[in-house]
Design an enzyme around this catalytic site. Structure first.
Site, PDB file in Angstrom:
ATOM      1  N   GLY A  81       0.825  -1.201   0.000  1.00 22.19           N
ATOM      2  CA  GLY A  81       0.000   0.000   0.000  1.00 22.19           C
ATOM      3  C   GLY A  81       0.859   1.251   0.000  1.00 22.19           C
ATOM      4  O   GLY A  81       1.969   1.250   0.552  1.00 22.19           O
ATOM      5  N   GLN A 137       2.843   9.992   1.210  1.00 22.48           N
ATOM      6  CA  GLN A 137       4.178   9.401   1.358  1.00 22.48           C
ATOM      7  C   GLN A 137       5.128   9.802   0.239  1.00 22.48           C
ATOM      8  O   GLN A 137       6.336   9.684   0.381  1.00 22.48           O
ATOM      9  CB  GLN A 137       4.086   7.870   1.402  1.00 22.48           C
ATOM     10  CG  GLN A 137       3.362   7.336   2.625  1.00 22.48           C
ATOM     11  CD  GLN A 137       3.224   5.833   2.552  1.00 22.48           C
ATOM     12  OE1 GLN A 137       2.271   5.326   1.982  1.00 22.48           O
ATOM     13  NE2 GLN A 137       4.177   5.102   3.110  1.00 22.48           N
ATOM     14  N   CYS A 156       5.525  -0.059   7.227  1.00 23.02           N
ATOM     15  CA  CYS A 156       5.199   1.109   6.405  1.00 23.02           C
ATOM     16  C   CYS A 156       6.432   1.479   5.594  1.00 23.02           C
ATOM     17  O   CYS A 156       7.546   1.483   6.126  1.00 23.02           O
ATOM     18  CB  CYS A 156       4.805   2.273   7.315  1.00 23.02           C
ATOM     19  SG  CYS A 156       4.396   3.785   6.428  1.00 23.02           S
ATOM     20  N   LEU A 157       6.227   1.814   4.332  1.00 24.49           N
ATOM     21  CA  LEU A 157       7.359   2.214   3.488  1.00 24.49           C
ATOM     22  C   LEU A 157       8.012   3.493   4.010  1.00 24.49           C
ATOM     23  O   LEU A 157       9.171   3.755   3.710  1.00 24.49           O
ATOM     24  CB  LEU A 157       6.888   2.412   2.042  1.00 24.49           C
ATOM     25  CG  LEU A 157       6.569   1.102   1.304  1.00 24.49           C
ATOM     26  CD1 LEU A 157       5.881   1.386  -0.019  1.00 24.49           C
ATOM     27  CD2 LEU A 157       7.853   0.307   1.076  1.00 24.49           C
ATOM     28  N   HIS A 194      -4.841   1.935   7.312  1.00 23.05           N
ATOM     29  CA  HIS A 194      -3.469   2.447   7.413  1.00 23.05           C
ATOM     30  C   HIS A 194      -3.241   3.564   6.380  1.00 23.05           C
ATOM     31  O   HIS A 194      -2.668   4.614   6.705  1.00 23.05           O
ATOM     32  CB  HIS A 194      -2.505   1.276   7.198  1.00 23.05           C
ATOM     33  CG  HIS A 194      -1.053   1.629   7.162  1.00 23.05           C
ATOM     34  ND1 HIS A 194      -0.156   1.182   8.114  1.00 23.05           N
ATOM     35  CD2 HIS A 194      -0.314   2.361   6.279  1.00 23.05           C
ATOM     36  CE1 HIS A 194       1.052   1.633   7.811  1.00 23.05           C
ATOM     37  NE2 HIS A 194       0.984   2.350   6.703  1.00 23.05           N
ATOM     38  N   GLU A 195      -3.690   3.341   5.142  1.00 24.95           N
ATOM     39  CA  GLU A 195      -3.446   4.330   4.072  1.00 24.95           C
ATOM     40  C   GLU A 195      -4.296   5.585   4.255  1.00 24.95           C
ATOM     41  O   GLU A 195      -3.823   6.693   3.990  1.00 24.95           O
ATOM     42  CB  GLU A 195      -3.685   3.707   2.692  1.00 24.95           C
ATOM     43  CG  GLU A 195      -2.836   2.475   2.362  1.00 24.95           C
ATOM     44  CD  GLU A 195      -1.346   2.647   2.605  1.00 24.95           C
ATOM     45  OE1 GLU A 195      -0.852   3.786   2.537  1.00 24.95           O
ATOM     46  OE2 GLU A 195      -0.675   1.629   2.889  1.00 24.95           O
ATOM     47  N   HIS A 216      -2.634   7.885   6.560  1.00 24.73           N
ATOM     48  CA  HIS A 216      -1.590   8.701   5.911  1.00 24.73           C
ATOM     49  C   HIS A 216      -2.187   9.987   5.342  1.00 24.73           C
ATOM     50  O   HIS A 216      -1.596  11.066   5.474  1.00 24.73           O
ATOM     51  CB  HIS A 216      -0.931   7.938   4.753  1.00 24.73           C
ATOM     52  CG  HIS A 216       0.174   7.024   5.168  1.00 24.73           C
ATOM     53  ND1 HIS A 216       1.286   7.458   5.851  1.00 24.73           N
ATOM     54  CD2 HIS A 216       0.357   5.693   4.962  1.00 24.73           C
ATOM     55  CE1 HIS A 216       2.098   6.425   6.057  1.00 24.73           C
ATOM     56  NE2 HIS A 216       1.557   5.342   5.537  1.00 24.73           N
TER      57      HIS A 216
HETATM   58  C1  QAP Z   1       0.835  -0.833   5.022  1.00 27.27           C
HETATM   59  O1  QAP Z   1       3.005  -1.165   4.148  1.00 27.27           O
HETATM   60  C2  QAP Z   1       0.545  -2.093   5.779  1.00 27.27           C
HETATM   61  O2  QAP Z   1       9.697  -1.742   6.608  1.00 27.27           O
HETATM   62  C3  QAP Z   1       1.657  -1.017   3.759  1.00 27.27           C
HETATM   63  O3  QAP Z   1      11.710  -2.248   4.892  1.00 27.27           O
HETATM   64  C4  QAP Z   1       1.551  -2.985   6.137  1.00 27.27           C
HETATM   65  O4  QAP Z   1       3.663  -1.867   2.138  1.00 27.27           O
HETATM   66  C5  QAP Z   1      -0.732  -2.375   6.160  1.00 27.27           C
HETATM   67  C6  QAP Z   1       7.747  -2.209   3.556  1.00 27.27           C
HETATM   68  C7  QAP Z   1       1.260  -4.135   6.853  1.00 27.27           C
HETATM   69  C8  QAP Z   1      -1.027  -3.522   6.864  1.00 27.27           C
HETATM   70  C9  QAP Z   1      -0.038  -4.433   7.209  1.00 27.27           C
HETATM   71  C10 QAP Z   1       8.068  -1.963   4.867  1.00 27.27           C
HETATM   72  C11 QAP Z   1       8.785  -2.485   2.663  1.00 27.27           C
HETATM   73  C12 QAP Z   1       6.370  -2.179   3.063  1.00 27.27           C
HETATM   74  C13 QAP Z   1       9.386  -1.986   5.305  1.00 27.27           C
HETATM   75  C14 QAP Z   1       3.951  -1.621   3.283  1.00 27.27           C
HETATM   76  C15 QAP Z   1      10.426  -2.242   4.412  1.00 27.27           C
HETATM   77  C16 QAP Z   1      10.114  -2.503   3.096  1.00 27.27           C
HETATM   78  C17 QAP Z   1       5.322  -1.740   3.806  1.00 27.27           C
HETATM   79 CO    CO Z   2       2.363   3.425   5.503  1.00 27.99          CO
END
Ligand code: QAP
Ligand code: CO
Length: 177
Positions: free
Chosen positions: A46, A51, A91-92, A133-134, A137
């Site tokens: 996501g 972001q 989270c990215l 979550h999004e 943001h």
């Molecule tokens: C939000 O997050 C989310 O730490 C999206 O080193 C995540 O795409 C909602 C990511 C989990 C619900 C459950 C994170 C990539 C990606 C990192 C993501 C990383 C590389 C996170």
């Molecule tokens: Co995020």
């Protein structure tokens, strides 16, 4: 298509409240394609416009295994929430950190798609968590806001240190050109 730069916590710009979109044109659609490319390359499930420093209410999600179910939400609004669920989130914008967060278990959300067509979706599990979550943001909120101040400050300090190291590396690379 282009990959976009992702802002990292504690960047203040992540605290901006995104504005409603009232004009869905080719320029916006091309930007949405860039958001998908940025999310898939990361890789992530996501990404919200906030972001990538674009403060308008649009977000992209793909929680599918095969990465073949792209979802785009413009001006998303949650119309119903039910139950509570604890899920580990990342989270990215907070790279390398994963923590449990409590969210609604099932939700209904209405939004506009890339063509500007309204749709409504009722879902649960990972997709429901990701949508919440999004949308956070777009309101300037991060998953670390749900953690204790102690945990949040630890994460902030580590990321600030990494960001400094990254900047120093760039300077060194440039001075040896
Ligand atoms: C939000 O997050 C989310 O730490 C999206 O080193 C995540 O795409 C909602 C990511 C989990 C619900 C459950 C994170 C990539 C990606 C990192 C993501 C990383 C590389 C996170
Ligand atoms: Co995020």
């Amino acid at each position: 298509m282009a990959k976009l730069d992702i802002l990292h916590f504690p960047d203040k710009r992540l605290r901006t409240k995104a504005r409603e979109i009232n004009n869905i044109d080719d320029k916006l659609r091309s930007f949405i394609d860039d958001m998908f490319e940025t999310m898939y390359e990361a890789p992530g499930i996501g990404l919200a416009a906030t972001q990538v420093n674009f403060h308008h209410r649009v977000m992209v999600i793909d929680v599918s295994e095969e990465k073949d179910q792209p979802l785009c939400f413009i001006n998303p609004v949650i119309t119903h929430k039910e139950g509570v669920e604890l899920m580990q989130e990342g989270c990215l914008s907070v790279p390398g950190f994963y923590e449990d967060v409590e969210r609604a278990e099932a939700i209904s959300v209405k939004a506009l798609d890339k063509q500007g067509e309204p749709f409504e979706l009722t879902t649960d599990g990972l997709l429901a968590v990701c949508i919440q979550h999004e949308i956070d943001h777009l309101d300037g909120k991060l998953f670390v806001d749900y953690l204790s101040p102690l945990k949040r400050n630890r994460i902030r300090k580590k990321l600030e240190r990494m960001e400094k190291e990254f900047a120093a590396q760039k300077t060194r690379a440039n001075s040896t050109l």
